[in-house]
Write a protein that holds these residues in place. Sequence first.
Motif, PDB file in Angstrom:
ATOM      1  N   VAL A 161      25.462 -17.990  10.414  1.00 31.87           N
ATOM      2  CA  VAL A 161      24.142 -18.532   9.991  1.00 31.87           C
ATOM      3  C   VAL A 161      23.149 -18.361  11.121  1.00 31.87           C
ATOM      4  CG1 VAL A 161      23.243 -21.101   9.650  1.00 31.87           C
ATOM      5  CG2 VAL A 161      25.463 -20.333   8.911  1.00 31.87           C
ATOM      6  N   GLY A 162      22.043 -17.979  10.547  1.00 32.28           N
ATOM      7  CA  GLY A 162      20.644 -17.884  11.557  1.00 32.28           C
ATOM      8  C   GLY A 162      20.416 -16.312  11.741  1.00 32.28           C
ATOM      9  N   LEU A 163      21.023 -15.592  11.157  1.00 38.55           N
ATOM     10  CA  LEU A 163      20.724 -14.104  11.179  1.00 38.55           C
ATOM     11  C   LEU A 163      19.717 -13.898  10.067  1.00 38.55           C
ATOM     12  CD1 LEU A 163      23.820 -12.147  11.369  1.00 38.55           C
ATOM     13  CD2 LEU A 163      22.462 -12.656  13.123  1.00 38.55           C
ATOM     14  N   PRO A 164      18.713 -12.923  10.409  1.00 40.79           N
ATOM     15  CA  PRO A 164      17.381 -12.733   9.678  1.00 40.79           C
ATOM     16  C   PRO A 164      18.205 -12.173   8.209  1.00 40.79           C
ATOM     17  CG  PRO A 164      17.168 -11.641  11.599  1.00 40.79           C
ATOM     18  CD  PRO A 164      18.309 -11.997  11.737  1.00 40.79           C
ATOM     19  N   ALA A 165      17.585 -12.424   6.962  1.00 45.35           N
ATOM     20  CA  ALA A 165      18.169 -11.845   5.701  1.00 45.35           C
ATOM     21  C   ALA A 165      18.325 -10.243   5.909  1.00 45.35           C
ATOM     22  CB  ALA A 165      17.241 -12.078   4.556  1.00 45.35           C
ATOM     23  N   GLY A 166      19.315  -9.670   5.446  1.00 46.81           N
ATOM     24  CA  GLY A 166      19.700  -8.432   5.415  1.00 46.81           C
ATOM     25  C   GLY A 166      19.879  -7.865   6.676  1.00 46.81           C
ATOM     26  N   HIS A 167      20.203  -8.738   7.977  1.00 47.48           N
ATOM     27  CA  HIS A 167      20.711  -8.281   9.307  1.00 47.48           C
ATOM     28  C   HIS A 167      22.006  -7.182   9.031  1.00 47.48           C
ATOM     29  CE1 HIS A 167      22.481  -8.283  13.109  1.00 47.48           C
ATOM     30  NE2 HIS A 167      21.138  -8.812  13.622  1.00 47.48           N
ATOM     31  N   PRO A 168      22.255  -6.423   9.558  1.00 47.50           N
ATOM     32  CA  PRO A 168      23.195  -5.292   9.384  1.00 47.50           C
ATOM     33  C   PRO A 168      24.672  -5.886   9.763  1.00 47.50           C
ATOM     34  CG  PRO A 168      21.813  -4.441  11.193  1.00 47.50           C
ATOM     35  CD  PRO A 168      21.188  -5.518  10.565  1.00 47.50           C
ATOM     36  N   GLU A 169      24.538  -6.823  10.668  1.00 46.77           N
ATOM     37  CA  GLU A 169      25.969  -7.717  10.966  1.00 46.77           C
ATOM     38  C   GLU A 169      26.092  -8.725  10.048  1.00 46.77           C
ATOM     39  OE1 GLU A 169      27.903  -6.178  12.554  1.00 46.77           O
ATOM     40  OE2 GLU A 169      26.888  -4.497  13.062  1.00 46.77           O
ATOM     41  N   SER A 170      25.338  -9.164   9.277  1.00 45.53           N
ATOM     42  CA  SER A 170      25.662 -10.206   8.381  1.00 45.53           C
ATOM     43  C   SER A 170      26.862  -9.662   7.754  1.00 45.53           C
ATOM     44  CB  SER A 170      24.365 -10.512   7.425  1.00 45.53           C
ATOM     45  OG  SER A 170      24.232  -9.657   6.434  1.00 45.53           O
ATOM     46  N   TYR A 171      27.495 -10.686   7.187  1.00 45.89           N
ATOM     47  CA  TYR A 171      28.888 -10.384   6.375  1.00 45.89           C
ATOM     48  C   TYR A 171      28.684  -9.924   5.052  1.00 45.89           C
ATOM     49  CZ  TYR A 171      31.967 -11.922  10.197  1.00 45.89           C
ATOM     50  OH  TYR A 171      32.613 -11.702  11.389  1.00 45.89           O
ATOM     51  N   ARG A 172      27.682 -10.269   4.443  1.00 42.39           N
ATOM     52  CA  ARG A 172      27.110  -9.621   3.300  1.00 42.39           C
ATOM     53  C   ARG A 172      26.625  -8.068   3.461  1.00 42.39           C
ATOM     54  NH1 ARG A 172      25.514 -11.345  -1.836  1.00 42.39           N
ATOM     55  NH2 ARG A 172      25.990 -13.426  -1.246  1.00 42.39           N
ATOM     56  N   ALA A 173      25.902  -7.761   4.427  1.00 43.05           N
ATOM     57  CA  ALA A 173      25.589  -6.313   4.489  1.00 43.05           C
ATOM     58  C   ALA A 173      26.902  -5.656   4.901  1.00 43.05           C
ATOM     59  CB  ALA A 173      24.503  -6.266   5.424  1.00 43.05           C
ATOM     60  N   THR A 174      27.481  -6.156   5.723  1.00 41.68           N
ATOM     61  CA  THR A 174      29.041  -5.717   6.261  1.00 41.68           C
ATOM     62  C   THR A 174      29.875  -5.040   5.252  1.00 41.68           C
ATOM     63  OG1 THR A 174      28.750  -6.814   8.503  1.00 41.68           O
ATOM     64  CG2 THR A 174      30.761  -5.684   7.944  1.00 41.68           C
ATOM     65  N   ILE A 175      29.858  -6.128   4.162  1.00 38.76           N
ATOM     66  CA  ILE A 175      31.098  -5.903   3.440  1.00 38.76           C
ATOM     67  C   ILE A 175      30.399  -4.758   2.199  1.00 38.76           C
ATOM     68  CG2 ILE A 175      30.829  -7.707   1.332  1.00 38.76           C
ATOM     69  CD1 ILE A 175      33.966  -6.858   3.192  1.00 38.76           C
ATOM     70  N   ALA A 176      29.205  -4.698   1.865  1.00 40.09           N
ATOM     71  CA  ALA A 176      28.457  -3.954   1.049  1.00 40.09           C
ATOM     72  C   ALA A 176      28.770  -2.442   1.815  1.00 40.09           C
ATOM     73  CB  ALA A 176      27.272  -4.144   0.937  1.00 40.09           C
ATOM     74  N   ARG A 177      28.293  -2.408   2.983  1.00 43.63           N
ATOM     75  CA  ARG A 177      28.326  -1.105   3.566  1.00 43.63           C
ATOM     76  C   ARG A 177      29.845  -0.419   3.822  1.00 43.63           C
ATOM     77  NH1 ARG A 177      26.215  -2.855   8.125  1.00 43.63           N
ATOM     78  NH2 ARG A 177      27.757  -3.164   9.345  1.00 43.63           N
ATOM     79  N   GLU A 178      30.840  -1.336   4.149  1.00 46.13           N
ATOM     80  CA  GLU A 178      32.055  -0.990   4.346  1.00 46.13           C
ATOM     81  C   GLU A 178      33.124  -0.619   3.268  1.00 46.13           C
ATOM     82  OE1 GLU A 178      32.502   0.274   7.374  1.00 46.13           O
ATOM     83  OE2 GLU A 178      31.280  -0.894   8.608  1.00 46.13           O
ATOM     84  N   LEU A 179      32.637  -1.468   2.125  1.00 47.53           N
ATOM     85  CA  LEU A 179      33.683  -1.307   1.074  1.00 47.53           C
ATOM     86  C   LEU A 179      33.034  -1.232  -0.269  1.00 47.53           C
ATOM     87  CD1 LEU A 179      36.726  -1.383   0.222  1.00 47.53           C
ATOM     88  CD2 LEU A 179      36.610  -3.693  -0.087  1.00 47.53           C
ATOM     89  N   THR A 180      32.445  -2.358  -0.604  1.00 47.87           N
ATOM     90  CA  THR A 180      31.826  -2.624  -2.043  1.00 47.87           C
ATOM     91  C   THR A 180      30.986  -1.628  -2.511  1.00 47.87           C
ATOM     92  OG1 THR A 180      30.276  -4.142  -1.476  1.00 47.87           O
ATOM     93  CG2 THR A 180      32.752  -5.171  -2.125  1.00 47.87           C
ATOM     94  N   ASP A 181      29.848  -1.315  -1.609  1.00 46.52           N
ATOM     95  CA  ASP A 181      28.896  -0.256  -2.106  1.00 46.52           C
ATOM     96  C   ASP A 181      29.752   1.362  -2.389  1.00 46.52           C
ATOM     97  OD1 ASP A 181      26.983  -1.780  -2.260  1.00 46.52           O
ATOM     98  OD2 ASP A 181      25.725  -0.756  -0.668  1.00 46.52           O
ATOM     99  N   PRO A 182      30.601   1.512  -1.408  1.00 47.96           N
ATOM    100  CA  PRO A 182      31.406   2.860  -1.772  1.00 47.96           C
ATOM    101  C   PRO A 182      32.184   2.857  -2.855  1.00 47.96           C
ATOM    102  CG  PRO A 182      31.373   2.427   0.673  1.00 47.96           C
ATOM    103  CD  PRO A 182      30.617   1.148   0.022  1.00 47.96           C
ATOM    104  N   LEU A 183      32.655   1.665  -3.114  1.00 45.97           N
ATOM    105  CA  LEU A 183      33.551   1.716  -4.182  1.00 45.97           C
ATOM    106  C   LEU A 183      33.008   1.455  -5.539  1.00 45.97           C
ATOM    107  CD1 LEU A 183      36.613  -0.970  -3.336  1.00 45.97           C
ATOM    108  CD2 LEU A 183      36.482   1.796  -3.496  1.00 45.97           C
TER     109      LEU A 183
END
Length: 260
Positions: free
Chosen positions: A70-92
Amino acid sequence: MEVVPLASVEEVARLGADVVEAAVRGGAGVLGLATGSTPLPTYRELIGRHLDGIGPSYDGVRCFTLDEYVGLPAGHPESYRATIARELTDPLGIPADRVHGPDPDPAGLPTAGERYEAALRAAGGVDVQVLGIGSDGHLAFNEPGSSLASLTRLKTLTEETRRDNARFFGSLDEVPRHVLTQGLGTILRSRHLLLLATGPGKAAALAAAVEGPLTASCPASVLQLHPHVTVLCDPSAAAGLERRDHYREVYAAKPAWQGL
Ligand code: GLP
């Protein structure tokens, strides 16, 4: 609980990927995803198999993350939403509208937990939940003292966890203090829990979770209440387990039909 002490991080990744793929092939429609460093080798294994064309189809699979800062700017690369997209769901190839996480928008915080619980229920619950463990025994962001029956809610991180996670940020000051996290009661509703633990920094926490008393002081000990838990660990994480020889014997003698 089935504890599987393995020979290396690579073996943890291969078996972890096998468990997730077997579930997807068997019709699992909802995956629960952890962030942190521990699941990354498993995620890379899944991506590698997918790119080689030997993975299952992820068409229709939906994903739910465990927690969010909570408190990160939207789209911050370390947000877990961005992290999981980058590390798993986008590549899958799993589209963003099938990947869900607790909503950290400040305006909606008072209802964010309830809304996430409702979304999990509407999806039919999580089939396989990938988990890591914090060095203080936390699961998701349920720090020591968390209710064993807790549901998704706002929590404050301990200094230990903020220090552990500072490596993902520029400095300790940049690590948020607040998070939204599935509760321990939420995690217990998943049908299969897959805990991955690697490295010497996890040995004490893993031993406490698996062989210690059931206590809110070690949130991961709540796994002892779940009927289907698989723990995959490398030698350094397994180092504190008193019964590790027994776990090895059990795994070696496991009937082939049983699966994990
Ligand atoms: C993080 C996450 C957890 C994760 C744990 C361990 O803070 N919220 O989901 O399992 O701490 O992280 P790592 O795997 O990087 O050691």
